[in-house]
Design a protein around this motif. Structure first.
Motif, short mmCIF file in Angstrom:
data_model
loop_
_atom_site.label_atom_id
_atom_site.label_comp_id
_atom_site.label_asym_id
_atom_site.label_seq_id
_atom_site.Cartn_x
_atom_site.Cartn_y
_atom_site.Cartn_z
N GLY C 24 -4.42 -0.09 -11.46
CA GLY C 24 -3.06 -0.66 -11.37
C GLY C 24 -1.97 0.38 -11.45
N ALA C 25 -2.33 1.63 -11.74
CA ALA C 25 -1.30 2.66 -11.92
C ALA C 25 -0.58 2.98 -10.60
N GLU C 26 -1.31 2.93 -9.48
CA GLU C 26 -0.65 3.30 -8.22
C GLU C 26 0.52 2.36 -7.92
N GLU C 27 0.30 1.07 -8.11
CA GLU C 27 1.37 0.10 -7.85
C GLU C 27 2.50 0.27 -8.87
N ALA C 28 2.12 0.46 -10.14
CA ALA C 28 3.14 0.59 -11.19
C ALA C 28 3.99 1.85 -10.99
N VAL C 29 3.37 2.91 -10.48
CA VAL C 29 4.13 4.13 -10.19
C VAL C 29 5.10 3.87 -9.05
N LYS C 30 4.60 3.24 -7.98
CA LYS C 30 5.47 3.02 -6.83
C LYS C 30 6.62 2.08 -7.18
N ALA C 31 6.35 1.10 -8.05
CA ALA C 31 7.39 0.14 -8.43
C ALA C 31 8.36 0.74 -9.46
N GLY C 32 8.06 1.95 -9.92
CA GLY C 32 8.96 2.60 -10.87
C GLY C 32 8.74 2.17 -12.31
N ARG C 33 7.64 1.51 -12.61
CA ARG C 33 7.37 1.11 -13.99
C ARG C 33 6.67 2.22 -14.77
N ILE C 34 5.91 3.06 -14.06
CA ILE C 34 5.37 4.27 -14.71
C ILE C 34 6.10 5.46 -14.11
N THR C 35 6.80 6.19 -14.97
CA THR C 35 7.58 7.33 -14.47
C THR C 35 7.22 8.62 -15.19
N GLY C 36 6.41 8.54 -16.23
CA GLY C 36 6.07 9.74 -16.99
C GLY C 36 5.08 9.38 -18.08
N ALA C 37 4.91 10.32 -19.02
CA ALA C 37 3.88 10.14 -20.04
C ALA C 37 4.16 8.92 -20.93
N ALA C 38 5.43 8.68 -21.29
CA ALA C 38 5.74 7.59 -22.23
C ALA C 38 5.42 6.23 -21.60
N SER C 39 5.85 6.04 -20.35
CA SER C 39 5.58 4.75 -19.72
C SER C 39 4.10 4.61 -19.36
N VAL C 156 -2.00 11.39 -13.04
CA VAL C 156 -1.90 12.85 -12.86
C VAL C 156 -1.77 13.16 -11.37
N ARG C 157 -2.56 12.48 -10.54
CA ARG C 157 -2.51 12.72 -9.10
C ARG C 157 -1.26 12.09 -8.47
N LEU C 158 -0.87 10.91 -8.96
CA LEU C 158 0.22 10.17 -8.31
C LEU C 158 1.59 10.75 -8.60
N LEU C 159 1.78 11.20 -9.84
CA LEU C 159 3.10 11.69 -10.26
C LEU C 159 3.11 13.20 -10.44
N SER C 160 1.97 13.85 -10.15
CA SER C 160 1.81 15.26 -10.51
C SER C 160 2.16 15.46 -11.98
N LEU C 161 1.79 14.48 -12.77
CA LEU C 161 2.03 14.54 -14.21
C LEU C 161 1.23 15.71 -14.80
N ASP C 162 1.83 16.38 -15.75
CA ASP C 162 1.12 17.46 -16.45
C ASP C 162 -0.17 16.90 -17.05
N PRO C 163 -1.32 17.46 -16.67
CA PRO C 163 -2.59 16.91 -17.17
C PRO C 163 -2.70 16.96 -18.69
N PHE C 164 -2.00 17.91 -19.32
CA PHE C 164 -2.04 17.96 -20.79
C PHE C 164 -1.32 16.75 -21.38
N ASP C 165 -0.23 16.33 -20.71
CA ASP C 165 0.49 15.13 -21.17
C ASP C 165 -0.39 13.89 -21.05
N ALA C 166 -1.09 13.80 -19.92
CA ALA C 166 -1.94 12.62 -19.70
C ALA C 166 -3.07 12.59 -20.74
N THR C 167 -3.63 13.74 -21.04
CA THR C 167 -4.71 13.80 -22.03
C THR C 167 -4.17 13.49 -23.41
#
Lengths: 227, 254, 224
Positions: C24-39, C156-167
């Motif tokens: 579900g992350a791909e849709e949530a990223v595109k819809a702007g509900r996931i924008t970074g580590a906190a969301s 990590v792939r969708l937002l180029s989020l820092d992998p350390f943040d995701a971990t």
């Protein structure tokens, strides 16, 4: 008691690259096509379909970066009926889907055999990737690596698993060589050095004989597979 | 500490044999008052009135409706139900038990359930639909009155059609609910959430096609002759509009 | 019981198709509900308490030997979104293949015979855990952890989020994973005497609606 999977067929899906289908019949030959972005993999698949569709029962699985782009191209070109073309989602990593975790592709080839079979040949196309992408032996029986003269005539020299180990190396778009300053003789020599006895085909799909040499190679693979 | 109110209201709808629906049982209880309103063709209509003030903490309300073979019943409510904090601590319960026999039809369309600040309500809705039964059921939850923090609300909806459970889901929201309920997977900051469940025997042959209604609502065929519309919206009004639109869509294509 | 078998089954590189699903992350990223580590963390927390708890309970119940057919039907009833039911069965079929090759077992063969197009993934996971000599706790851990590790690595792939943040998100969720596993194992064991009604049924509205939105896209990176 554990059952021996190599010799019995319990349940509907084979658990590996087993040469037989659950009903005991021989499955289709699977040939993978990989290579860098824009080298002409999809065009080669389309040309192969046109060349072979009268004599063989064919299907195609595409692994795109974005789900259906290559599949849509093949559908637009009408190289095969739509039910014979399946697109696999790869989570942005085609090389994972063809090498490290082949489950979705195995499912796709099995579904094609169930739904439109019996099939003689399934072409599995990877999304454009880098020079290291190769297909798992658990997924395909043979693989073709497609590069093109416009991508730089030093690619055969650089090697990499695709160039070095693919069962067939195709150097595509030879018609462009004079325009991009690629030295075909040098490419051939470098490929020979990297690949020893493994075959190389130079092709241009824009002029005769087009995909003929690759199609002949596929026919030979199929003859060997059926032997 | 005072014990809450225990109230059980019951409706039985029966084919009257003359093309209409009789209500041999229409039992109000305490704050749950049932009124029969003018029938429409074969369909009997009932409105639940007086639920305005409850349930409060510690209360336990039950509404039961049995729609017998061939009968048609439509139940609504006069106003929204507001869950409020009570004198006695602890959660309030609201149980809805519906059965729709073979060849019967029920429209269960209450007004919104509003979860007021400090309230703690557990709602269970269990529906049993016979093989040829038809159902339209709407549930709308509004988190807090205007500008108010919500209370805690947990709502479990389970629906059985021809002895097979086609839907069993629980929504938990408000302070004290498991974390993430208002986050990007849960409500995403929306304050109204609703579901519309439609059961029709013809869905067995021709299932509903899944489709999206805007960004925040979807029509979803269930694993059985039923479809669920799920929606979130900023407020009750816009939620109702989405669910009405979805019902119209289901009526027009099927 | 080999504890190392748990590492094999829970390894993100276990070849069972998970890499192509974003939970579900791909849709949530595109819809702007996931924008970074906190969301992402809030998304994962919501998923863990709903779909994650249900999956972990199903896996635990299957691992203690509850009838897979009943569990699969219970999974259907807890998954309103047809796109999510399809994804769960696809993943179940892929896991079945990998598990049968890895830990050959009559129970897995039977499951494959019963569900040629795949049972819900958590059910297969529970049976696979049994085949690997693991129990309800381990099966529930796999399911609960997967419910958050999938979206994290996809993001990590969708937002180029820092992998350390995701971990870091996954590490912060670890105590909640423990909690969810405890509840799941209790529920899974209650199913033995009390039937599938004992299974949790938590649902997350935007996960389900988002899955339908995602399935309607013409172009997407992830299968779900």
């Amino acid at each position: 008691m554990h059952l021996d999977h190599a010799h019995t067929h319990n349940g509907p899906s084979a658990v590996s690259a087993d040469a037989h289908r659950p009903d005991g019949s021989r499955r289709a030959l699977r040939i993978g096509l990989g290579g860098p972005v824009g080298s002409g993999k999809t065009a080669t698949v389309a040309a192969l379909c046109r060349a072979l569709r009268e004599e063989l029962s064919l299907a195609v699985v595409t692994n795109d970066i974005y789900t259906r782009e290559d599949a849509e191209f093949l559908l637009r070109e009408a190289v095969l009926p739509p039910e014979r073309i399946t697109a696999v989602e790869t989570g942005a990593c085609p090389h994972t889907a063809i090498r490290d975790d082949i489950s979705a592709n195995l499912e796709a080839v099995e579904d094609l055999e169930d739904e439109v079979g019996p099939l003689d040949l399934i072409l599995v196309e990877s999304g454009g990737d880098n020079l290291t992408a190769t297909f798992s032996k658990g997924l395909v029986d043979a693989q073709i690596f497609v590069i093109d003269v416009a991508g730089g005539d030093d690619i055969p020299r650089k090697g990499g698993p695709g160039v070095t180990t693919a069962d067939l190396l195709v150097v595509n778009k030879t018609d462009l060589a004079p325009y991009v300053g690629s030295d075909l003789a040098r490419m051939a020599a470098d490929a020979k050095a990297q690949r020893a006895e493994l075959p190389v085909v130079f092709q241009s799909l824009r002029s005769e004989p087009g995909v003929r040499d690759v199609a002949d190679w596929v026919r030979a693979q199929l003859t060997a597979w059926r032997a | 500490m005072t014990a809450g109110v225990r109230a059980v209201a019951r409706i039985v709808a029966r084919d009257d044999g003359r093309g209409g629906t009789a209500l041999p049982v229409l039992d109000s209880d305490g704050p749950l008052a049932l009124r029969r309103t003018r029938a429409s063709g074969a369909e009997a209509r009932v409105v639940v009135v007086g639920a305005m003030s409850g349930p409060l903490g510690g209360d336990h309300f039950t509404v039961e409706a049995d729609v017998e073979p061939g009968a048609r019943l439509r139940v609504g409510s006069a106003a929204a139900t507001i869950a409020l904090p009570g004198q006695s601590k602890g959660e309030a319960r609201y149980d809805v038990r519906l059965s729709v026999a073979d060849g019967a039809e029920l429209h269960w369309l209450p007004e919104q359930l509003i979860s007021a600040r400090g309230s703690d309500l557990y709602v269970t809705t269990r529906v049993d639909v016979g093989a040829g039964g038809r159902l339209v059921l709407r549930e709308e939850q509004v988190l807090g009155r205007v500008g108010e923090e919500p209370g805690r609300l947990t709502s479990r909806l389970s629906v059985r059609v021809a002895d097979r459970v086609v839907l069993d889901q629980e929504l938990a929201c408000g302070p004290g609910a498991p974390g993430g309920w208002d986050g990007p997977a849960g409500l995403g900051g929306h304050r109204a959430v609703g579901q519309l469940l439609v059961v029709r025997p013809e869905f067995d042959e021709t299932p509903v096609t899944a489709r999206v209604l805007g960004e925040h609502a979807a029509v979803m065929p269930l694993a059985g002759p039923a479809a669920l519309v799920s929606a979130v919206a900023p407020d009750a009004l816009r939620l109702r509009r989405l669910l009405d639109e979805a019902l119209e869509l289901l009526d027009s294509v099927n | 019981m080999s504890r190392a078998a748990l590492l094999v089954l829970a390894d993100g590189r276990f070849p069972a198709g998970g890499h192509a699903h974003s939970g579900g992350a791909e849709e949530a990223v595109k819809a702007g509900r996931i924008t970074g580590a906190a969301s992402l963390e809030e998304f994962c927390r919501g998923r863990l308490h709903t779909a994650g708890l249900v999956a972990a309970s199903l896996a635990a119940a299957a691992a203690v030997g509850v009838d897979a057919v009943a569990l699969d039907a219970a999974a259907d009833a807890r998954t309103a979104s047809p796109a999510l039911r399809v994804a769960a069965r696809k993943l179940g079929r892929q896991l079945m293949r990998a598990a049968r090759a890895t830990w050959p077992s009559g129970e897995l063969d039977e499951l494959a015979r019963r569900f040629p197009k795949g049972a819900h993934q958590p059910v297969v996971l529970g049976v696979a855990a049994r085949a690997a000599g693991l129990g309800a706790v381990e099966a529930a851990y796999c399911a609960a952890y997967e419910s958050v590790s999938g979206p994290a690595s996809a993001t990590v792939r969708l937002l180029s989020l820092d992998p350390f943040d995701a971990t870091g998100v996954l590490a912060r969720l670890a105590p909640t994973v423990d909690l969810v596993v405890d509840r799941a194992v209790e529920a899974g064991r209650r199913v033995v005497g009390g039937g599938v009604e004992e299974l949790p049924a938590g649902a997350a509205p935007l996960l389900e609606i988002g899955a339908e939105v995602h399935a309607a896209w013409a172009v997407r990176l992830f299968a779900s």
